[in-house]
Scaffold this active site. Structure first.
Site, PDB file in Angstrom:
ATOM      1  N   ASP A   1       7.486   1.571   6.943  1.00 25.24           N
ATOM      2  CA  ASP A   1       7.060   2.695   6.112  1.00 25.24           C
ATOM      3  C   ASP A   1       8.113   3.799   6.091  1.00 25.24           C
ATOM      4  O   ASP A   1       9.027   3.837   6.929  1.00 25.24           O
ATOM      5  CB  ASP A   1       5.737   3.240   6.686  1.00 25.24           C
ATOM      6  CG  ASP A   1       4.808   3.780   5.610  1.00 25.24           C
ATOM      7  OD1 ASP A   1       5.310   4.179   4.544  1.00 25.24           O
ATOM      8  OD2 ASP A   1       3.594   3.805   5.844  1.00 25.24           O
TER       9      ASP A   1
ATOM     10  N   ASP B   1      -0.644   3.636  -2.357  1.00 32.59           N
ATOM     11  CA  ASP B   1      -1.739   3.984  -1.453  1.00 32.59           C
ATOM     12  C   ASP B   1      -3.044   4.156  -2.226  1.00 32.59           C
ATOM     13  O   ASP B   1      -4.099   4.347  -1.626  1.00 32.59           O
ATOM     14  CB  ASP B   1      -1.425   5.300  -0.719  1.00 32.59           C
ATOM     15  CG  ASP B   1      -0.523   5.060   0.484  1.00 32.59           C
ATOM     16  OD1 ASP B   1      -0.332   3.893   0.865  1.00 32.59           O
ATOM     17  OD2 ASP B   1      -0.008   6.047   1.037  1.00 32.59           O
TER      18      ASP B   1
HETATM   19  C1  GLA Z   1       1.479   5.398   4.487  1.00 28.84           C
HETATM   20  C2  GLA Z   1       1.246   4.000   3.949  1.00 28.84           C
HETATM   21  C3  GLA Z   1      -0.167   3.580   4.268  1.00 28.84           C
HETATM   22  C4  GLA Z   1      -0.386   3.615   5.765  1.00 28.84           C
HETATM   23  C5  GLA Z   1      -0.078   5.007   6.287  1.00 28.84           C
HETATM   24  C6  GLA Z   1      -0.107   5.033   7.805  1.00 28.84           C
HETATM   25  O1  GLA Z   1       0.727   6.328   3.804  1.00 28.84           O
HETATM   26  O2  GLA Z   1       1.508   3.954   2.595  1.00 28.84           O
HETATM   27  O3  GLA Z   1      -0.423   2.290   3.769  1.00 28.84           O
HETATM   28  O4  GLA Z   1       0.421   2.662   6.379  1.00 28.84           O
HETATM   29  O5  GLA Z   1       1.200   5.459   5.878  1.00 28.84           O
HETATM   30  O6  GLA Z   1       0.147   6.291   8.307  1.00 28.84           O
END
Ligand code: GLA
Length: 668
Positions: free
Chosen positions: A403, A473
């Protein structure tokens, strides 16, 4: 072009010319594809073509300044069978004095004529890939990221067309293989052509070329479709699979993934993850992923990033008991990391405050309560690589979700001279590439997913090192239909991870169908799902496993779009088989019958059409063997010719709100 003798007032011959490598200066006033400053302050590159050569599928043109020792090579690799030309550039300082590159795009394209429209996105976090086409009649259109990563707003590609549709019209396109600051400039010149530049952004960019040094700009993969956007999408997907994706996994389908983020956020522990894993296995998941929250003092997003050791309160015996159980259940185990980041509240930051981007005289601005590690410092990259390597070596981890949850600010590094600060944006991306490359080499069997707060790292640069992308997300199914459609124009379906979650605007079957249009994953809290929901998921996953090669590797046809139609419909074709999904978000004026013309079929063949029986799925309490279940959910079948399905269309019945349909077609 014939030059106008002696020039004409206010007309520039160079601006009139469609060029392969326009350079700032020399009476060019259009946006140019490179800018240099020589040691004596001269700022134009006046070149002649020194030589050119062809080596197999690669053409190289060597341009040389007529006075200064600067060479620029233009590379053209023709992927003839895949209908794509790959282009990139390299500048080399052949002398002793330093030369500054202040702008160095990867390629320049001139589109003759007018009437073009330019397509790109105007998205944001949780609203990625919001596509628009806009006329290119005057001025410049700039699509750019200055965030240190690809980001969610615009995409590193150009698409120019003249009123193209899915099936018709000319489309010129190109995608940049780069995951950092990029810039695409589309300029309507007054000279009957549109000029397009694509490459590294020149905002806050300077690269010092010292004696004997060279700098290569990233590749652009460009093509032309005479068959509208559909032709473009399928050509690029084929090319991506053959030439860009990691070769070891390009031809393998992605596993059905379960991810704990939406269900548990940071609140993970061994017992609860095992319970989730048991449910995930029951519905047919093949890969169980524990997301954020497992390391350091990570109970929220204020602490822990940088400390990649297992939290002893949550996992008193390490990860082994969880991983063993996951494997016993027949699944692989995966985990979430965000290596380029650190929280101020972390042991790593406390011991290495000099390892972050910062201006000595300014407060460090945080994003999601975190700051960015200096990936231009080889010591930082080596430390992070070894730390993640250790995690992968000590635990049986088959998948990593990588990420990146903020953009760069205070772009300065303790390990570079201040005169070099403008190169840091670029160097960050190289540090990121070095690290993922090293990890892939050391752990060739680990699957990697690229994520940056959702779809912030979707690009052809990341595609070289990652096996899939987290698309957004935003997991609301209706929003997803539009996000997924926008994504699919230039990125391959296989890479489009799509989870079914608890976001409830739509029925479970609508949500699952929507995720089945990409690489299916589940993000629901399975511990609170009802037995009927678990059974429904199990059945639909079973069905997806049957059809996933068609979705992940088939030709894609966007048949109906909610942008202009009442329903969205998408079809995939692979060899003798095809699958079709249609979605009705809201019934209007009692209309419940729709006719959709299919594509990509053999018009002389008969097809067995099998509609999924939604009633059966919903009421299924007595499922026995999987095969019996599948037969039952396959529902009604009929037979029609390819010609009928493509010329007359497939009749559909969709009614109420959030109705959807899934159909499998097989050549008789
Ligand atoms: C980001 C990612 C999510 C999740 C969060 C965890 O927002 O896009 O899918 O993994 O971080 O903190």
């Amino acid at each position: 072009m014939e030059p106008i003798e002696g020039g004409m007032a206010y007309h520039s011959d160079y601006d009139r010319m469609m060029e392969e490598c326009s350079s700032f200066g020399c009476q060019r006033y259009k946006e140019t594809s490179m800018k240099v400053t020589f040691a004596d302050g001269v700022r134009d590159f006046r070149y002649k073509v020194k030589e050119w050569f062809v080596d197999g599928e690669l053409l190289t043109l060597v341009l040389e300044d007529i006075y200064y020792p600067l060479q620029v090579k233009l590379f053209y690799r023709v992927h003839e069978d895949l209908d794509i030309i790959e282009r990139w550039r390299e500048a080399e300082n052949m002398g002793d004095e330093p030369i500054d590159l202040e702008s160095f795009y990867s390629a320049e394209y001139s589109m003759p004529g007018d009437g073009y429209q330019s397509m790109n996105c105007n998205g944001t976090w949780i609203s990625e890939f919001k596509t628009f086409s806009e006329p290119v009649d005057c001025g410049k259109k700039v699509y750019e990221s200055t965030r240190g990563a690809t980001a969610h707003v615009t995409s590193p590609y150009f698409i120019l067309h003249q009123n193209a549709t899915e099936e018709t019209g000319e489309v010129f396109y190109g995608a940049l293989a780069y995951s950092g600051n990029f810039k695409v400039v589309v300029e309507a010149t007054p000279y009957d052509y549109v000029n397009v530049l694509i490459g590294i952004s020149d905002t806050d960019f300077v690269w010092h070329l010292n004696r004997g040094e060279s700098f290569a700009a990233p590749a652009v993969y460009a093509g032309y479709s005479a068959d509208g956007f559909g032709g473009m999408s399928n050509t690029m997907s084929r090319f991506a699979r053959k030439k860009v994706m990691p070769a070891s996994t390009a031809d393998q389908v992605l596993p059905i993934l379960y991810n704990s983020w939406e269900a548990m956020t940071f609140d993970v522990n061994c017992t609860q993850q095992i319970l989730l894993a048991e449910k995930a296995a029951q519905i047919g998941a093949e890969l169980f992923v524990m997301d954020d929250g497992w390391f350091g003092k990570r109970n929220d997003d204020f602490a822990g990033l940088g400390d990649w050791d297992i939290n002893p309160q949550k996992f008193p015996n390490g990860l082994t008991p969880l991983i063993d159980r996951v494997k016993e259940l027949g699944m692989k185990f995966g985990i979430w990391i965000e290596p380029e980041m650190v929280n101020k509240d972390s042991d790593l930051y406390r011991s290495h405050p000099e390892w972050v981007y910062r201006y000595e005289t300014r407060e460090i601005l945080e994003g999601r309560n975190q700051i960015m590690l200096d990936m231009t410092n080889p010591e930082v990259v080596a430390y992070l690589t070894d730390t993640i390597d250790k995690l992968l070596s000590e635990n049986d981890i088959a998948y990593i979700k990588w990420d990146m949850n903020r953009s760069i600010s205070e772009c300065a590094s303790a390990c570079h001279d201040s005169l070099d600060y403008k190169s840091i944006w670029y160097r960050h991306t190289q540090g990121f590439y070095d690290m993922i490359r090293a990890l892939r080499n050391r752990h060739p069997n680990v699957e990697f997913e690229a994520c940056a707060s959702g779809g912030g790292r979707v690009d052809y640069g990341a595609m070289q090192y990652f096996d899939e992308f987290w698309t957004s997300d935003n997991t609301d199914a209706l929003d997803r239909l539009s996000i997924q459609e926008g994504y699919s124009y230039l990125y391959p379906i296989k890479y489009m991870r799509a989870w079914v979650t608890d976001k409830h605007r739509a029925s479970l079957s609508f949500r699952t169908h929507c995720s089945m249009c990409g690489s299916l994953g589940i993000g629901m809290n399975l511990n609170s799902a009802s037995p009927a929901e678990l059974e429904q998921l199990r059945t639909m996953i079973l069905r997806y496993k049957e059809i996933r090669p068609i979705v992940q590797f088939g030709e894609l046809y966007r048949l109906k779009s909610l942008k202009q139609d009442e329903i969205q419909a998408v079809q995939y074709v692979l060899g003798e088989e095809s699958v079709f999904f249609a979605f009705l978000p809201q019934q209007f004026r009692c209309k419940s019958h729709f006719l959709v013309k299919l594509r990509g079929l053999d018009e002389n063949a008969m097809y067995r059409i099998c509609f999924e029986d939604k009633q059966e799925i919903k009421g299924s309490a007595h499922m026995s063997a999987d095969q019996a279940v599948l037969e039952m959910v396959k529902g009604k079948t009929s037979h029609k010719s390819g010609a009928y399905l493509m010329n007359n269309g497939l009749e559909l019945k969709l009614s109420g709100d959030y109705d959807s349909i899934f159909v499998v077609l097989t050549k008789d």
